[in-house]
Design a protein around this motif. Structure first.
Motif, PDB file in Angstrom:
ATOM      1  N   SER A 245       0.899  -1.368  -0.252  1.00 23.52           N
ATOM      2  CA  SER A 245       0.163   0.040   0.640  1.00 23.52           C
ATOM      3  C   SER A 245       0.951   1.440   0.523  1.00 23.52           C
ATOM      4  O   SER A 245       2.169   0.941   0.229  1.00 23.52           O
ATOM      5  N   HIS A 246       0.917   2.263  -0.866  1.00 27.94           N
ATOM      6  CA  HIS A 246       1.289   3.647  -0.971  1.00 27.94           C
ATOM      7  C   HIS A 246       0.178   4.854  -0.024  1.00 27.94           C
ATOM      8  O   HIS A 246      -0.963   4.791  -0.437  1.00 27.94           O
ATOM      9  N   PHE A 247       1.198   5.126   0.557  1.00 27.85           N
ATOM     10  CA  PHE A 247       0.224   7.096   1.071  1.00 27.85           C
ATOM     11  C   PHE A 247       1.290   8.078   0.574  1.00 27.85           C
ATOM     12  O   PHE A 247       2.468   7.516   0.581  1.00 27.85           O
ATOM     13  N   TYR A 248       0.285   8.715  -0.769  1.00 34.44           N
ATOM     14  CA  TYR A 248       1.387  10.357  -0.238  1.00 34.44           C
ATOM     15  C   TYR A 248       1.133  11.380  -0.101  1.00 34.44           C
ATOM     16  O   TYR A 248      -0.370  11.769  -0.413  1.00 34.44           O
ATOM     17  N   LEU A 249       2.194  11.335   1.186  1.00 35.80           N
ATOM     18  CA  LEU A 249       1.995  12.344   2.177  1.00 35.80           C
ATOM     19  C   LEU A 249       3.140  13.376   1.686  1.00 35.80           C
ATOM     20  O   LEU A 249       4.030  13.560   0.829  1.00 35.80           O
TER      21      LEU A 249
ATOM     22  N   THR B 173      -2.893   3.548  -2.758  1.00 38.84           N
ATOM     23  CA  THR B 173      -3.524   2.587  -3.357  1.00 38.84           C
ATOM     24  C   THR B 173      -3.125   1.850  -2.142  1.00 38.84           C
ATOM     25  O   THR B 173      -1.586   2.010  -1.436  1.00 38.84           O
ATOM     26  N   PHE B 174      -4.272   0.209  -2.650  1.00 42.14           N
ATOM     27  CA  PHE B 174      -3.749  -0.449  -2.302  1.00 42.14           C
ATOM     28  C   PHE B 174      -3.991  -1.141  -2.771  1.00 42.14           C
ATOM     29  O   PHE B 174      -5.229  -1.321  -3.971  1.00 42.14           O
ATOM     30  N   LEU B 175      -3.413  -2.537  -3.380  1.00 40.17           N
ATOM     31  CA  LEU B 175      -3.377  -3.722  -4.893  1.00 40.17           C
ATOM     32  C   LEU B 175      -3.597  -2.826  -5.407  1.00 40.17           C
ATOM     33  O   LEU B 175      -2.328  -2.367  -5.893  1.00 40.17           O
ATOM     34  N   GLU B 176      -4.289  -3.409  -6.138  1.00 40.83           N
ATOM     35  CA  GLU B 176      -4.997  -2.466  -7.726  1.00 40.83           C
ATOM     36  C   GLU B 176      -5.885  -1.221  -7.160  1.00 40.83           C
ATOM     37  O   GLU B 176      -6.049  -0.419  -8.713  1.00 40.83           O
ATOM     38  N   THR B 177      -6.584  -0.964  -6.204  1.00 42.91           N
ATOM     39  CA  THR B 177      -7.028   0.200  -6.612  1.00 42.91           C
ATOM     40  C   THR B 177      -6.417   1.246  -5.499  1.00 42.91           C
ATOM     41  O   THR B 177      -5.252   1.502  -5.455  1.00 42.91           O
ATOM     42  N   GLU B 178      -6.503   2.635  -6.488  1.00 39.96           N
ATOM     43  CA  GLU B 178      -5.929   4.139  -6.556  1.00 39.96           C
ATOM     44  C   GLU B 178      -7.342   4.959  -6.553  1.00 39.96           C
ATOM     45  O   GLU B 178      -8.159   4.444  -6.317  1.00 39.96           O
TER      46      GLU B 178
ATOM     47  N   LYS C 176     -10.133   4.074  -8.314  1.00 40.34           N
ATOM     48  CA  LYS C 176      -9.945   3.271  -9.410  1.00 40.34           C
ATOM     49  C   LYS C 176     -10.309   2.048  -9.431  1.00 40.34           C
ATOM     50  O   LYS C 176      -9.059   1.201  -8.170  1.00 40.34           O
ATOM     51  N   ASN C 177     -10.779   0.593  -9.759  1.00 37.03           N
ATOM     52  CA  ASN C 177     -10.440  -0.481  -9.447  1.00 37.03           C
ATOM     53  C   ASN C 177     -10.541  -0.998  -7.898  1.00 37.03           C
ATOM     54  O   ASN C 177     -10.103  -1.655  -7.314  1.00 37.03           O
ATOM     55  N   ILE C 178     -11.838  -0.329  -7.600  1.00 37.32           N
ATOM     56  CA  ILE C 178     -12.063  -0.344  -5.926  1.00 37.32           C
ATOM     57  C   ILE C 178     -13.546  -1.817  -6.759  1.00 37.32           C
ATOM     58  O   ILE C 178     -14.537  -1.596  -7.068  1.00 37.32           O
ATOM     59  N   GLU C 179     -13.388  -2.896  -5.263  1.00 36.69           N
ATOM     60  CA  GLU C 179     -14.137  -3.651  -5.229  1.00 36.69           C
ATOM     61  C   GLU C 179     -15.547  -3.363  -4.164  1.00 36.69           C
ATOM     62  O   GLU C 179     -14.689  -3.105  -3.176  1.00 36.69           O
ATOM     63  N   ILE C 180     -15.962  -3.391  -4.518  1.00 39.23           N
ATOM     64  CA  ILE C 180     -17.398  -3.450  -3.228  1.00 39.23           C
ATOM     65  C   ILE C 180     -17.871  -4.125  -3.089  1.00 39.23           C
ATOM     66  O   ILE C 180     -18.215  -5.508  -4.684  1.00 39.23           O
ATOM     67  N   PRO C 181     -18.137  -5.027  -1.964  1.00 35.98           N
ATOM     68  CA  PRO C 181     -18.354  -6.189  -1.690  1.00 35.98           C
ATOM     69  C   PRO C 181     -19.774  -6.298  -2.222  1.00 35.98           C
ATOM     70  O   PRO C 181     -20.875  -5.694  -1.961  1.00 35.98           O
ATOM     71  N   ASN C 182     -20.478  -7.465  -2.642  1.00 37.42           N
ATOM     72  CA  ASN C 182     -21.324  -7.954  -2.968  1.00 37.42           C
ATOM     73  C   ASN C 182     -21.683  -7.434  -3.985  1.00 37.42           C
ATOM     74  O   ASN C 182     -23.466  -7.864  -4.560  1.00 37.42           O
TER      75      ASN C 182
END
Length: 277
Positions: free
Chosen positions: A66-70, A85-90, A119-125
């Motif tokens: 994961s990356h935190f841009y600070l 960013t974490f995994l594919e999610t930005e 981007k590329n966020i996975e929503i449960p269900n």
């Protein structure tokens, strides 16, 4: 617990490039990583986003990162946040928001306005969405005091809570959306716990806690060797009852007081060289 006030420590006070061990408590990504540990570092690498330099503060373990841009603004004594960013999610934050405004003290608050694009966020269900926009975001940050018990110790800290309220643009609709980011800051200016929740979707994007106050117990200043500098940290706190864990932690044996036992432990490991994590 007494009143805590964290002054702006200068760039060196953010432990730039120093490895810290965190444990993953929850994630919107791979559930198999929950409970695993990884290394978090504030920088030292930097990225340029929209023409501005930010520290790429990365958390990584064997299977994910994961990356935190600070950004650090020394002139204004604040830290800005541009994205995560974490995994594919930005998740981009435009414009960047003020995540920490020094001095930090309970009762302080500030406001921002921004736009979130995920981007590329996975929503449960549901499904993985290629892009999700939350527009017209009002951001309110508040600071309160709290005692927090986590694997690395008991900390008197300041909870910095940032609430994002905006309009979620999806399928031609505009729906109210709320996200909450919480960062618990120790009195030594270390984020000992981070948690980011998408309240509208009832999901935790990430939750991680500091696992060890010192990656190597006898190398208190993380310079890779147990030496006189580490002994100086112990002598600075000698005789102190440690009601709250400090970072670096001079109470090596964990008996609640910095005493001769800690000095003897440090001396017995004097000169040991530790591999940089």
């Amino acid at each position: 617990m007494g009143a805590i006030e964290i002054q702006f420590p200068g760039e060196a006070g953010f432990f730039i490039g120093k490895p810290m061990i965190y444990v993953i408590k929850a994630t919107a990504g791979d559930p198999n990583v929950v409970g695993s540990e990884g290394i978090y570092q504030f920088g030292p690498n930097k990225v340029t986003l929209d023409g501005v330099e930010y520290y790429d503060s990365a958390f990584s373990n064997v299977s994910s990162s994961s990356h935190f841009y600070l950004g650090i603004d020394s002139a204004k004594a604040l830290v800005t946040q541009k994205g995560i960013t974490f995994l594919e999610t930005e998740i981009s934050i435009t414009p960047a928001i003020v995540s920490l405004k020094y001095p930090l003290i309970s009762g302080k608050s500030w406001d921002d306005k921004t736009k979130l694009v995920a981007k590329n966020i996975e929503i449960p269900n549901l499904a993985k969405l290629p892009e999700l926009i939350i527009d017209n975001v009002n951001v309110q940050t508040t600071v309160t005091s709290e005692t927090l018990i986590i694997p690395s110790g008991t900390f008197d800290c300041l909870l910095v809570k940032t609430t994002f309220n905006g309009l979620l643009k999806i399928s031609g609709l505009s729906l109210p959306a709320t996200l909450i980011q919480r960062t618990w800051m120790s009195e030594d200016n270390v984020p000992i716990k981070r948690k980011f929740e998408f309240i509208t979707m009832n999901m935790t994007l990430y939750d991680m806690e500091l696992s060890e106050p010192n990656p190597d117990p006898y190398d208190l200043n993380w310079d890779g060797v147990a030496n006189i500098l580490d002994l100086m940290i112990i002598t600075k706190y000698y005789g102190t009852q440690m009601k709250s864990t400090r970072i670096p932690n001079p109470d090596i044996d964990g008996n609640g007081v910095v005493d001769m036992k800690d000095l003897n432990l440090a001396i017995s490991h004097f000169g040991e060289i530790y591999k940089k994590k």
